[in-house]
Design a protein around this motif. Sequence first.
Motif, PDB file in Angstrom:
ATOM      1  N   LYS A  42      23.715 -23.607 -46.246  1.00  0.00           N
ATOM      2  CA  LYS A  42      23.364 -24.983 -45.887  1.00  0.00           C
ATOM      3  C   LYS A  42      23.530 -25.201 -44.383  1.00  0.00           C
ATOM      4  N   ILE A  43      24.588 -24.643 -43.835  1.00  0.00           N
ATOM      5  CA  ILE A  43      24.829 -24.778 -42.389  1.00  0.00           C
ATOM      6  C   ILE A  43      23.719 -24.083 -41.609  1.00  0.00           C
ATOM      7  N   ARG A  50      28.173 -21.636 -30.980  1.00  0.00           N
ATOM      8  CA  ARG A  50      28.345 -22.929 -31.642  1.00  0.00           C
ATOM      9  C   ARG A  50      28.279 -22.775 -33.168  1.00  0.00           C
ATOM     10  N   LEU A  51      27.360 -21.943 -33.659  1.00  0.00           N
ATOM     11  CA  LEU A  51      27.229 -21.708 -35.098  1.00  0.00           C
ATOM     12  C   LEU A  51      28.476 -21.036 -35.655  1.00  0.00           C
ATOM     13  N   GLN A  52      28.944 -20.020 -34.964  1.00  0.00           N
ATOM     14  CA  GLN A  52      30.141 -19.312 -35.412  1.00  0.00           C
ATOM     15  C   GLN A  52      31.351 -20.253 -35.475  1.00  0.00           C
ATOM     16  N   LEU A  89      33.497 -21.557 -38.843  1.00  0.00           N
ATOM     17  CA  LEU A  89      34.950 -21.375 -38.869  1.00  0.00           C
ATOM     18  C   LEU A  89      35.659 -22.711 -39.079  1.00  0.00           C
ATOM     19  N   GLU A  90      35.182 -23.753 -38.426  1.00  0.00           N
ATOM     20  CA  GLU A  90      35.852 -25.051 -38.524  1.00  0.00           C
ATOM     21  C   GLU A  90      35.597 -25.732 -39.869  1.00  0.00           C
ATOM     22  N   PRO A 136      35.494 -16.653 -41.077  1.00  0.00           N
ATOM     23  CA  PRO A 136      35.026 -15.953 -39.883  1.00  0.00           C
ATOM     24  C   PRO A 136      33.721 -15.206 -40.151  1.00  0.00           C
ATOM     25  N   CYS A 137      32.882 -15.095 -39.122  1.00  0.00           N
ATOM     26  CA  CYS A 137      31.658 -14.318 -39.260  1.00  0.00           C
ATOM     27  C   CYS A 137      31.346 -13.615 -37.953  1.00  0.00           C
ATOM     28  N   SER A 138      30.507 -12.597 -38.037  1.00  0.00           N
ATOM     29  CA  SER A 138      29.967 -11.939 -36.854  1.00  0.00           C
ATOM     30  C   SER A 138      28.473 -12.179 -36.819  1.00  0.00           C
TER      31      SER A 138
END
Length: 415
Positions: free
Chosen positions: A97-98, A133-135, A139-140, A145-147
Amino acid sequence: MIANSAGKGRVIFHIDMNCFYASVEAAYNPSLKGKPLAIAGNPEERKGIVVTSSYEARDKGVKTTMTIWQAKKNCPELIVMPPNFERYRAASKELFKILADITPNVQPVSIDEGYMDITDVNSELSPLEMAHRLQKRILEELDLPCSIGIAPNKFLAKMGSDMKKPLGITVLRKRELASTLWPLPIGEMYGVGEKTATKLIEKGIETIGDLATHNTYELKQLLGINGERLKNRANGIDNRQVDPEAVFEFKSIGSSQTLPFDTVDEQEVRKLLASLAESVERRMKRKNAAGQSIQIMIRYKNRKTITRSKKLYRYIDTKDEILYQAEELFHLHWNQEPIRLLGITVQDVEVKKNIAKQLDLFTYEEEAGKEKLYQAIEDLSEKYGNDVFKKLDTISQDEQPRTSFQKDFLDDYRK
């Protein structure tokens, strides 16, 4: 910088969640953060294999596919949890969705990774700034976490996301491949499995750079058309589009399960086959699909695995039909040795609306008997619209996927 303005080439993101299952559990229960955690099956049912683990566990020698006892030998303080696929599926839905908030050009490829084409996104931010900004947002908002890999095509974006973990962002540019991609061992190239790597290394192709410069004819002799494809990828050539509709392209739907104990008991086998057929039926109904081939998988006590399949003269989609065909295949090919695992897969799957009914002597009488029903449906559809009999788009608890490897839920974020 990779430009994202019109006419300056594509800009593709590959988002890869870090230790996804373990990260979801830690987000759900913050007391697990910073601790060695492994997600594994129930050892009492002999599924005690590590599916994934936190970085803290990996640092102490815990690896995917390791048995629980091996993992605990390397890391005595290891916390072991069974997988909760409902939880992971919910997190995956929120993740996509994000991504879809940024662009509709999102292609999920599994529960924890997907592509985005941001070429036409109207933003004052550079692609790198957008990735940061997406990462940060993931996270928020999800505490996950993602790469992210940024590149002009899907292959390079995928390779980029693998280069820095956790919370890495990597830009791969074609003009820099000789220094960024080519020095990597051939086994680290996406699309090169263990067997393919062995074949390439035997030919002296030890790095991705070696592959990029190797003779195309020799590669095709060694690997067929895949040899040329892999060489193109090594040179940064990949014309595949980010396709949001690819999630609907499925050619098989299956289910498999390990038995609690090795068995030759035909009653136990029949019970499990019936359960598997029911699971496949549920998933096919959810996709409103049918298939024209059936395959069974048998894994024996010594872990030898066989698959056998057959083409059917018509499409099937019900438990009884699936079970009948699977049992027939099973009894034809079972060697009477103790069985460890069974699987049923319906192949050559198509969405029903794409299947043209071809009446034959076996179905003509049955179809003819429904002629009045069909006429009634046509009359109602003409009056009230084509979706008059459309079922509610809800999923029962029993229809939820049992493993992460089922991909027929990846469009949930659109709902």
